[in-house]
Scaffold this active site. Structure first.
Site, mmCIF file in Angstrom:
data_model
loop_
_atom_site.group_PDB
_atom_site.id
_atom_site.type_symbol
_atom_site.label_atom_id
_atom_site.label_comp_id
_atom_site.label_asym_id
_atom_site.label_seq_id
_atom_site.Cartn_x
_atom_site.Cartn_y
_atom_site.Cartn_z
ATOM 1 N N LYS A 173 77.699 92.302 34.597
ATOM 2 C CA LYS A 173 79.074 92.293 34.097
ATOM 3 C C LYS A 173 79.478 90.874 33.709
ATOM 4 O O LYS A 173 79.467 89.973 34.528
ATOM 5 C CB LYS A 173 80.010 92.855 35.164
ATOM 6 N N THR A 204 94.127 93.370 38.383
ATOM 7 C CA THR A 204 92.754 93.837 38.181
ATOM 8 C C THR A 204 92.057 94.187 39.492
ATOM 9 O O THR A 204 90.828 94.277 39.539
ATOM 10 C CB THR A 204 91.935 92.754 37.458
ATOM 11 N N GLY A 206 90.207 96.037 42.103
ATOM 12 C CA GLY A 206 89.425 97.267 42.128
ATOM 13 C C GLY A 206 88.690 97.597 40.847
ATOM 14 O O GLY A 206 88.167 98.706 40.714
ATOM 15 N N THR A 207 88.584 96.655 39.914
ATOM 16 C CA THR A 207 87.908 96.970 38.651
ATOM 17 C C THR A 207 86.421 97.280 38.864
ATOM 18 O O THR A 207 85.873 98.186 38.238
ATOM 19 C CB THR A 207 88.050 95.815 37.641
ATOM 20 N N GLY A 208 85.764 96.524 39.743
ATOM 21 C CA GLY A 208 84.340 96.768 39.987
ATOM 22 C C GLY A 208 84.085 98.117 40.620
ATOM 23 O O GLY A 208 83.151 98.837 40.243
ATOM 24 N N CYS A 209 84.925 98.473 41.594
ATOM 25 C CA CYS A 209 84.811 99.779 42.244
ATOM 26 C C CYS A 209 85.022 100.898 41.240
ATOM 27 O O CYS A 209 84.290 101.895 41.214
ATOM 28 C CB CYS A 209 85.854 99.907 43.361
#
Length: 270
Positions: A173, A204, A206-209
């Site tokens: 990412k 932003t 929690g974007t990865g989750c």
């Protein structure tokens, strides 16, 4: 209906972890179930306390899920203890689920270390080789590739090194700090860029989750890795574009941005 399992920690603010995963899975058309690795006391300004599951309780959760409602895909988030990582790896080898997506949460975008060196070692040795796809951010990709990443060419070199080492597909990412919202997939000795535009939203959390859960949900429904990544990025962009603004810190996204119908209506009290 297809089923997707999330193995991760609980976020009491609802923006990341188990809560974000289940919301994302619901909005992406699968039945979500969960195995909790830790409880956290946190809000948009930070984490106040963490209570890890015991290895025995984590094992009991995994058995309960796999013996009854077997998942079509598994998403794994943050696991902070080496003993817990070992339990997860052992059970995945026993139950052999398809479509394992691992978000290797080790280092924050700020480059602060989130788990111990021992846990990182166990993650590398036991869990990453079982994954079909991992989704590291730039600092995590640096840890896994043992190299500094400062450019798009570095991303490609690092992703190849990770793929060659662990044998799983890698979605590196980019993030806003390197090349906006452009992510790089390396799989089967080929690569593909997934381009995105920067959304001016400071909320932003929690974007990865959310991204990894959406990928897992789409894999469960039968989409390819490439299709699942694109659909997940589109969903994430939509959730960020809704500009939800909650809390005093970095707030959550609007996971239910595309929810319509009579059960989403609010009461008219005016």
């Amino acid at each position: 209906m297809k089923v997707t399992l999330t193995i991760a920690g609980s976020d009491s603010s609802g923006g990341a972890g188990i809560q974000a995963d289940l919301k994302t899975m619901c909005m992406n058309g699968v039945y979500g179930e969960s195995v909790i690795t830790a409880l956290t006391a946190q809000n948009t300004t930070g984490v106040r306390a963490v209570l890890d599951s015991t290895p025995a309780f984590l094992e009991a959760q995994l058995d309960a899920v796999f013996e009854d409602i077997y998942p079509d895909a598994v998403k794994i988030g943050m696991v902070s203890q080496s003993a817990l990582i070992h339990v997860i790896a052992t059970k995945l080898q026993y139950y052999h689920p398809k479509n394992i997506v691992l978000d290797p949460v080790m280092v924050a975008t700020s480059r602060a270390k989130l788990i111990s060196d021992e846990a990182i070692h166990t993650l590398k040795e036991e869990l990453i080789p079982l994954a079909n796809l991992i989704t590291p951010n730039i600092p995590e990709a640096e840890v896994l590739s043992h190299m500094k990443i400062t450019s798009s060419k570095d991303m490609l070199k690092a992703a190849k090194k990770i793929y060659d080492t662990y044998g799983c597909a890698v979605l590196c990412k980019g993030g806003h700090q390197l090349n906006d919202a452009n992510d790089l997939l390396y799989i089967n000795n080929t690569y593909q860029w997934f381009y995105g535009k920067r959304i001016p939203n400071n909320n932003t959390h929690g974007t990865g989750c959310t991204l990894s859960s959406a990928i897992a949900a789409n894999l469960a429904k039968g989409f390819t890795i490439q299709e699942s990544i694109q659909r997940a990025k589109d969903y994430l962009s939509l959730a960020l574009s809704a500009m939800l603004d909650l809390g005093a810190g970095s707030g959550p996204m609007m996971h239910n941005v595309n929810l319509k119908g009579i059960y989403s209506e609010e009461a008219d009290n005016e």
